[in-house]
Design a protein around this motif. Sequence first.
Motif, mmCIF file in Angstrom:
data_model
loop_
_atom_site.group_PDB
_atom_site.id
_atom_site.type_symbol
_atom_site.label_atom_id
_atom_site.label_comp_id
_atom_site.label_asym_id
_atom_site.label_seq_id
_atom_site.Cartn_x
_atom_site.Cartn_y
_atom_site.Cartn_z
ATOM 1 N N SER A 76 0.833 -1.206 0.000
ATOM 2 C CA SER A 76 0.000 0.000 0.000
ATOM 3 C C SER A 76 0.867 1.254 0.000
ATOM 4 O O SER A 76 0.548 2.232 -0.698
ATOM 5 N N LEU A 77 1.955 1.251 0.746
ATOM 6 C CA LEU A 77 2.875 2.388 0.751
ATOM 7 C C LEU A 77 3.527 2.537 -0.616
ATOM 8 O O LEU A 77 3.622 3.642 -1.157
ATOM 9 N N ARG A 78 3.952 1.433 -1.201
ATOM 10 C CA ARG A 78 4.591 1.479 -2.520
ATOM 11 C C ARG A 78 3.610 2.025 -3.557
ATOM 12 O O ARG A 78 3.972 2.848 -4.396
ATOM 13 N N ASP A 79 2.338 1.598 -3.501
ATOM 14 C CA ASP A 79 1.329 2.104 -4.430
ATOM 15 C C ASP A 79 1.122 3.611 -4.246
ATOM 16 O O ASP A 79 1.003 4.356 -5.222
ATOM 17 N N GLU A 80 1.074 4.049 -3.000
ATOM 18 C CA GLU A 80 0.899 5.477 -2.706
ATOM 19 C C GLU A 80 2.094 6.281 -3.246
ATOM 20 O O GLU A 80 1.919 7.313 -3.896
ATOM 21 N N LEU A 81 3.312 5.775 -3.006
ATOM 22 C CA LEU A 81 4.509 6.463 -3.486
ATOM 23 C C LEU A 81 4.589 6.438 -5.011
ATOM 24 O O LEU A 81 4.988 7.431 -5.637
ATOM 25 N N ASP A 82 4.181 5.329 -5.615
ATOM 26 C CA ASP A 82 4.176 5.226 -7.070
ATOM 27 C C ASP A 82 3.265 6.291 -7.673
ATOM 28 O O ASP A 82 3.615 6.937 -8.664
ATOM 29 N N GLU A 83 2.125 6.502 -7.063
ATOM 30 C CA GLU A 83 1.196 7.517 -7.547
ATOM 31 C C GLU A 83 1.824 8.912 -7.444
ATOM 32 O O GLU A 83 1.717 9.718 -8.376
ATOM 33 N N ILE A 84 2.495 9.180 -6.339
ATOM 34 C CA ILE A 84 3.142 10.484 -6.150
ATOM 35 C C ILE A 84 4.264 10.662 -7.170
ATOM 36 O O ILE A 84 4.361 11.706 -7.830
ATOM 37 N N PHE A 85 5.119 9.642 -7.312
ATOM 38 C CA PHE A 85 6.209 9.745 -8.278
ATOM 39 C C PHE A 85 5.664 9.920 -9.695
ATOM 40 O O PHE A 85 6.174 10.734 -10.466
ATOM 41 N N THR A 86 4.629 9.182 -10.054
ATOM 42 C CA THR A 86 4.055 9.267 -11.397
ATOM 43 C C THR A 86 3.551 10.680 -11.678
ATOM 44 O O THR A 86 3.799 11.236 -12.751
ATOM 45 N N GLU A 87 2.879 11.285 -10.710
ATOM 46 C CA GLU A 87 2.406 12.664 -10.868
ATOM 47 C C GLU A 87 3.586 13.615 -11.059
ATOM 48 O O GLU A 87 3.537 14.517 -11.894
ATOM 49 N N ARG A 88 4.652 13.395 -10.286
ATOM 50 C CA ARG A 88 5.841 14.248 -10.395
ATOM 51 C C ARG A 88 6.500 14.070 -11.762
ATOM 52 O O ARG A 88 6.945 15.044 -12.370
ATOM 53 N N PHE A 89 6.579 12.836 -12.250
ATOM 54 C CA PHE A 89 7.168 12.585 -13.570
ATOM 55 C C PHE A 89 6.345 13.281 -14.651
ATOM 56 O O PHE A 89 6.896 13.894 -15.565
#
Length: 97
Positions: A76-89
């Motif tokens: 769940s943390l990895r999914d949350e961070l992936d979403e944040i990184f994807t938005e930043r990218f």
Amino acid sequence: MNDEYEADLIVLLDDDGEEHSFEILDTLEHEGNTYYALLPLFDDPDEQVESDGQYYIFEVVEEDGEEQLAEVEDDSLRDELDEIFTERFETLFDDEE
């Protein structure tokens, strides 16, 4: 104007002492912790081209008084961070033409 790009690279050792090279795509602070988005690099250029572009998320952890990187294993943390990184990218690459 300087159009040269120089990647930030890092080499990590796995539990077996084997080296793995990565490009640092981004870092972020989230809930008091630091996370890195790392893209694996390959010795063979063909492998790099054939790669699916999957990146890994690592957390800065302290072990024996030293900062180290550990892969985020909590789904769940990895999914949350992936979403944040994807938005930043998307923001980063939308700004570049």
